[in-house]
Design a protein around this motif. Structure first.
Motif, PDB file in Angstrom:
ATOM      1  N   THR A  54      40.434  24.556  36.344  1.00 42.85           N
ATOM      2  CA  THR A  54      39.636  25.700  35.852  1.00 42.85           C
ATOM      3  C   THR A  54      39.208  26.609  37.006  1.00 42.85           C
ATOM      4  O   THR A  54      39.363  27.831  36.939  1.00 42.85           O
ATOM      5  N   MET A  55      38.686  25.988  38.063  1.00 46.51           N
ATOM      6  CA  MET A  55      38.232  26.795  39.214  1.00 46.51           C
ATOM      7  C   MET A  55      39.404  27.574  39.801  1.00 46.51           C
ATOM      8  O   MET A  55      39.269  28.741  40.161  1.00 46.51           O
ATOM      9  N   ALA A  56      40.546  26.912  39.883  1.00 50.67           N
ATOM     10  CA  ALA A  56      41.718  27.568  40.475  1.00 50.67           C
ATOM     11  C   ALA A  56      42.148  28.754  39.617  1.00 50.67           C
ATOM     12  O   ALA A  56      42.492  29.829  40.136  1.00 50.67           O
ATOM     13  N   SER A  57      42.071  28.593  38.293  1.00 47.75           N
ATOM     14  CA  SER A  57      42.490  29.692  37.415  1.00 47.75           C
ATOM     15  C   SER A  57      41.522  30.876  37.545  1.00 47.75           C
ATOM     16  O   SER A  57      41.940  32.033  37.545  1.00 47.75           O
ATOM     17  N   ILE A  58      40.233  30.597  37.680  1.00 49.93           N
ATOM     18  CA  ILE A  58      39.256  31.702  37.859  1.00 49.93           C
ATOM     19  C   ILE A  58      39.550  32.418  39.180  1.00 49.93           C
ATOM     20  O   ILE A  58      39.611  33.654  39.244  1.00 49.93           O
ATOM     21  N   ALA A  59      39.755  31.622  40.229  1.00 48.70           N
ATOM     22  CA  ALA A  59      40.013  32.210  41.552  1.00 48.70           C
ATOM     23  C   ALA A  59      41.285  33.071  41.504  1.00 48.70           C
ATOM     24  O   ALA A  59      41.329  34.167  42.074  1.00 48.70           O
ATOM     25  N   THR A  60      42.308  32.616  40.766  1.00 45.52           N
ATOM     26  CA  THR A  60      43.557  33.376  40.659  1.00 45.52           C
ATOM     27  C   THR A  60      43.324  34.713  39.957  1.00 45.52           C
ATOM     28  O   THR A  60      43.785  35.758  40.396  1.00 45.52           O
ATOM     29  N   ARG A  61      42.589  34.657  38.851  1.00 43.04           N
ATOM     30  CA  ARG A  61      42.327  35.899  38.092  1.00 43.04           C
ATOM     31  C   ARG A  61      41.558  36.906  38.945  1.00 43.04           C
ATOM     32  O   ARG A  61      41.782  38.117  38.848  1.00 43.04           O
ATOM     33  N   MET A  62      40.641  36.416  39.758  1.00 44.09           N
ATOM     34  CA  MET A  62      39.883  37.318  40.635  1.00 44.09           C
ATOM     35  C   MET A  62      40.821  37.894  41.704  1.00 44.09           C
ATOM     36  O   MET A  62      40.804  39.095  41.985  1.00 44.09           O
ATOM     37  N   GLU A  97      38.762  39.405  31.513  1.00 47.55           N
ATOM     38  CA  GLU A  97      39.687  39.308  30.373  1.00 47.55           C
ATOM     39  C   GLU A  97      40.754  38.250  30.644  1.00 47.55           C
ATOM     40  O   GLU A  97      41.131  37.477  29.764  1.00 47.55           O
ATOM     41  N   GLY A  98      41.223  38.213  31.897  1.00 42.98           N
ATOM     42  CA  GLY A  98      42.213  37.214  32.290  1.00 42.98           C
ATOM     43  C   GLY A  98      41.672  35.805  32.147  1.00 42.98           C
ATOM     44  O   GLY A  98      42.319  34.920  31.568  1.00 42.98           O
ATOM     45  N   VAL A  99      40.450  35.585  32.622  1.00 43.20           N
ATOM     46  CA  VAL A  99      39.825  34.256  32.532  1.00 43.20           C
ATOM     47  C   VAL A  99      39.701  33.860  31.061  1.00 43.20           C
ATOM     48  O   VAL A  99      40.005  32.736  30.666  1.00 43.20           O
ATOM     49  N   SER A 100      39.305  34.826  30.242  1.00 43.55           N
ATOM     50  CA  SER A 100      39.133  34.541  28.820  1.00 43.55           C
ATOM     51  C   SER A 100      40.477  34.195  28.165  1.00 43.55           C
ATOM     52  O   SER A 100      40.571  33.244  27.383  1.00 43.55           O
ATOM     53  N   SER A 101      41.526  34.938  28.556  1.00 49.38           N
ATOM     54  CA  SER A 101      42.835  34.684  27.922  1.00 49.38           C
ATOM     55  C   SER A 101      43.434  33.353  28.382  1.00 49.38           C
ATOM     56  O   SER A 101      44.322  32.811  27.724  1.00 49.38           O
ATOM     57  N   ASP A 102      42.953  32.799  29.478  1.00 47.30           N
ATOM     58  CA  ASP A 102      43.414  31.477  29.926  1.00 47.30           C
ATOM     59  C   ASP A 102      42.849  30.357  29.049  1.00 47.30           C
ATOM     60  O   ASP A 102      43.219  29.185  29.213  1.00 47.30           O
ATOM     61  N   GLY A 103      41.925  30.714  28.171  1.00 46.55           N
ATOM     62  CA  GLY A 103      41.419  29.760  27.181  1.00 46.55           C
ATOM     63  C   GLY A 103      40.456  28.713  27.727  1.00 46.55           C
ATOM     64  O   GLY A 103      40.238  27.684  27.089  1.00 46.55           O
ATOM     65  N   ARG A 104      39.866  28.977  28.875  1.00 51.34           N
ATOM     66  CA  ARG A 104      38.959  27.962  29.431  1.00 51.34           C
ATOM     67  C   ARG A 104      37.487  28.344  29.252  1.00 51.34           C
ATOM     68  O   ARG A 104      36.589  27.551  29.533  1.00 51.34           O
ATOM     69  N   LEU A 105      37.287  29.565  28.799  1.00 42.08           N
ATOM     70  CA  LEU A 105      35.915  30.080  28.688  1.00 42.08           C
ATOM     71  C   LEU A 105      35.261  29.609  27.396  1.00 42.08           C
ATOM     72  O   LEU A 105      35.886  29.625  26.337  1.00 42.08           O
ATOM     73  N   THR A 120      33.414  45.573  44.499  1.00 41.44           N
ATOM     74  CA  THR A 120      34.662  45.811  43.778  1.00 41.44           C
ATOM     75  C   THR A 120      34.386  46.884  42.727  1.00 41.44           C
ATOM     76  O   THR A 120      33.307  47.485  42.726  1.00 41.44           O
ATOM     77  N   THR A 121      35.343  47.123  41.841  1.00 40.24           N
ATOM     78  CA  THR A 121      35.088  48.132  40.804  1.00 40.24           C
ATOM     79  C   THR A 121      34.850  47.445  39.458  1.00 40.24           C
ATOM     80  O   THR A 121      35.296  46.317  39.226  1.00 40.24           O
ATOM     81  N   GLU A 122      34.174  48.170  38.606  1.00 44.29           N
ATOM     82  CA  GLU A 122      33.891  47.666  37.258  1.00 44.29           C
ATOM     83  C   GLU A 122      35.205  47.392  36.512  1.00 44.29           C
ATOM     84  O   GLU A 122      35.333  46.394  35.795  1.00 44.29           O
ATOM     85  N   GLN A 123      36.181  48.265  36.740  1.00 36.35           N
ATOM     86  CA  GLN A 123      37.471  48.104  36.077  1.00 36.35           C
ATOM     87  C   GLN A 123      38.118  46.768  36.477  1.00 36.35           C
ATOM     88  O   GLN A 123      38.638  46.036  35.629  1.00 36.35           O
ATOM     89  N   ALA A 124      38.040  46.443  37.758  1.00 32.60           N
ATOM     90  CA  ALA A 124      38.649  45.205  38.255  1.00 32.60           C
ATOM     91  C   ALA A 124      37.934  43.983  37.679  1.00 32.60           C
ATOM     92  O   ALA A 124      38.573  43.017  37.232  1.00 32.60           O
ATOM     93  N   ILE A 125      36.612  44.036  37.641  1.00 33.72           N
ATOM     94  CA  ILE A 125      35.845  42.896  37.118  1.00 33.72           C
ATOM     95  C   ILE A 125      36.159  42.666  35.645  1.00 33.72           C
ATOM     96  O   ILE A 125      36.382  41.542  35.205  1.00 33.72           O
ATOM     97  N   LYS A 126      36.199  43.761  34.897  1.00 36.82           N
ATOM     98  CA  LYS A 126      36.481  43.635  33.456  1.00 36.82           C
ATOM     99  C   LYS A 126      37.865  43.012  33.251  1.00 36.82           C
ATOM    100  O   LYS A 126      38.045  42.129  32.408  1.00 36.82           O
ATOM    101  N   ALA A 127      38.860  43.470  34.052  1.00 32.76           N
ATOM    102  CA  ALA A 127      40.231  42.948  33.917  1.00 32.76           C
ATOM    103  C   ALA A 127      40.271  41.467  34.295  1.00 32.76           C
ATOM    104  O   ALA A 127      40.923  40.657  33.613  1.00 32.76           O
ATOM    105  N   ALA A 128      39.565  41.090  35.347  1.00 36.49           N
ATOM    106  CA  ALA A 128      39.571  39.686  35.777  1.00 36.49           C
ATOM    107  C   ALA A 128      38.936  38.793  34.704  1.00 36.49           C
ATOM    108  O   ALA A 128      39.456  37.714  34.388  1.00 36.49           O
TER     109      ALA A 128
END
Ligand SMILES: NC(=O)c1ccc[n+]([C@@H]2O[C@H](COP(=O)([O-])OP(=O)(O)OC[C@H]3O[C@@H](n4cnc5c(N)ncnc54)[C@H](OP(=O)(O)O)[C@@H]3O)[C@@H](O)[C@H]2O)c1
Length: 440
Positions: free
Chosen positions: A366-374, A419-427, A409-417
């Motif tokens: 899980t931690m690795a997937s969050i770090a990857t999305r960021m 969304e990625g974490v959420s789509s990984d299904g771990r949230l 960072t930018t708001e756009q980048a945070i929102k995209a990251a």
């Protein structure tokens, strides 16, 4: 004008009644300081027979605020009813059309119709004063409109709603939930029976729209403000903020950027020990950053009958001291026709650090997937902390709270990251995201 400055006061509630008391009790002092006596010659409210604990028997009663505004018995129309529609709007217009100066404490009215009313006042050579409309007793309008004339403002921000600041302060001090603190605020009279306007940030946005206009010479644009209230702030956020060296405040912030004015109202992390972090309870504060003066901050009571009436009385006194026939200063600091359109900088371009609190399934990777999305969004992390997992039912389905703090960072980048974490299904549930306000 007679040798008295004659006031017509519409609205005899918290502020109006306090003003009547102040004018009567401080009659001698006000006469000396204003250069002429102040007399209340006309009054209006909804109910004529309500006991308000004040004596207005020597003033003429008007059933209709518009009639009061037009009356030949007054020189200054003092609008203390509130609301962005009628009768506040029509009566202020009627006053300006019939040659009366106007004093109002009504931020909602100014946010919606301020430019039009300022234009009318200018065209008719009248004053439109509204010190009490932003931050109650803090004389911030005068400072921005008059004292900072030679400054280019780069940012104005502040705690502009006492109800929200009281709730957040109580949550931190007493470890109580948002709902409990809101209820206390209502019981103590700090919050309305319907607190939506305060806790969702609209009241702060009205005030910020006025400050942004004064700061950047732009038309008042309340709809151009990004809005987020405090209802989703939890005790977990407040505790995590403190551990990381921050405090959560509802801020209104207007910044000049290369792509326009970025105006936003949202809960923000401010560093513990900073002046703004120390503003507790119902107190308000406004901070201005400008090229010539540097940065300055004013704090004080943002509401309350006496504090607000104090600002209204100051506005009245300015009118008493103004010379008939002389050009009066424009209400919005420069002629209304010269105000620039409000070019809105989009929130997705906002740059700053972010606090993110996630609840995830406690599974390997899980931690690795969050770090990857960021990393995919070029977001570098200042810290990432996994709290002790909570077991939901006898050791199965464990959830782990994770707290991230990002570098700028930018708001756009945070929102995209996210969304990625959420789509990984771990949230589990929604991610909490709180912006970190960079202070100079
Ligand atoms: N309270 C504060 O701490 C504070 C701080 C800063 C700015 N302000 C601003 O000051 C203004 C007044 O606030 P407040 O707290 O004094 O409000 P309030 O206590 O609710 O008093 C409003 C007054 O206006 C009268 N009124 C309302 N609608 C009316 C109508 N249609 N026609 C005639 N009279 C009407 C009411 O009459 P009745 O009494 O007969 O009902 C009452 O006397 C608002 O614009 C508010 O945003 C207030």
């Amino acid at each position: 004008m007679s040798n008295h400055l004659r006031l017509g006061i519409a609205g005899l509630g918290t502020v109006g009644a306090a003003l009547v008391r102040m004018v009567q009790e401080k009659e001698e002092m006000l006469t000396t300081r204003c250069g002429q006596a102040i007399a209340i010659t006309g009054v209006n409210a909804r109910s004529k027979n309500k006991d308000r604990g004040i004596d207005v028997s020597s003033a003429k009663w008007f059933d209709d605020p518009v009639a009061l505004a037009k009356s030949d018995d007054i020189d200054v129309y003092v609008e203390l009813m509130g609301g962005d529609g009628d009768p506040a709007y029509s009566s202020v217009k009627a006053a300006l059309e019939s040659g009366k100066h106007v004093v109002t404490a009504n931020k909602a009215l100014l946010a919606k119709h301020g430019v039009e009313l300022a234009e009318m006042a200018e065209q008719n050579g009248l004053l439109l004063n509204y010190e009490a409309a932003v931050a109650g007793g803090i004389p911030i309008i005068k400072v921005m409109r008059e004292s900072l004339t030679a400054n280019s403002v780069t940012r104005v921000f502040g705690i502009l709603n006492g109800t929200c600041n009281y709730i957040l302060t109580r949550m931190e001090d007493d470890g109580l939930s948002f709902e409990t603190c809101l209820k206390d605020a209502q019981d103590l009279g700090f919050a309305e029976a319907d607190p939506t306007f305060d806790i969702e940030g609209n009241d702060t946005a009205h005030k910020l729209s006025i400050l942004a206009s004064l700061a950047f010479g732009t038309r008042i644009a309340p709809d151009a403000i990004y809005l987020e209230g405090i209802t989703k702030i939890t005790i977990e956020d407040i505790e995590a903020a403190r551990e990381l060296g921050y405090r959560i405040k509802l801020l209104g912030v207007a910044t000049k950027t290369s792509s326009g004015v970025e105006s936003r109202v949202h809960p923000a992390m401010v560093p513990l020990g900073s002046a703004i972090a120390e503003i507790g309870g119902v107190t308000n504060a406004v901070s201005i950053e400008a090229d010539t003066v540097g940065s300055l901050m004013m704090s004080g009571p943002g509401a309350g009958g006496d504090a607000t009436a104090s600002a209204v009385a100051g506005d009245i006194c300015d009118i008493a001291k103004s010379k008939p026939g002389h050009q009066h200063g424009p209400a919005l600091g420069q002629p209304a026709h010269s105000l620039l359109p409000h070019e809105r900088s989009q929130m997705r371009a906002h740059e700053g650090g972010y606090f993110i609190r996630l609840t995830v399934q406690d599974k390997p990777g899980t931690m690795a997937s969050i770090a990857t999305r960021m990393a995919e969004q070029d977001i570098s992390l200042e810290s990432i902390v996994q709290r002790k997992p909570k077991s939901k039912s006898g050791g199965e389905n464990t959830q782990a709270p994770i707290i991230l703090v990002t570098h700028e960072t930018t708001e756009q980048a945070i929102k995209a990251a996210l969304e990625g974490v959420s789509s990984d299904g771990r949230l589990i549930g929604e991610a909490q995201m709180i912006r970190i306000e960079k202070l100079s």
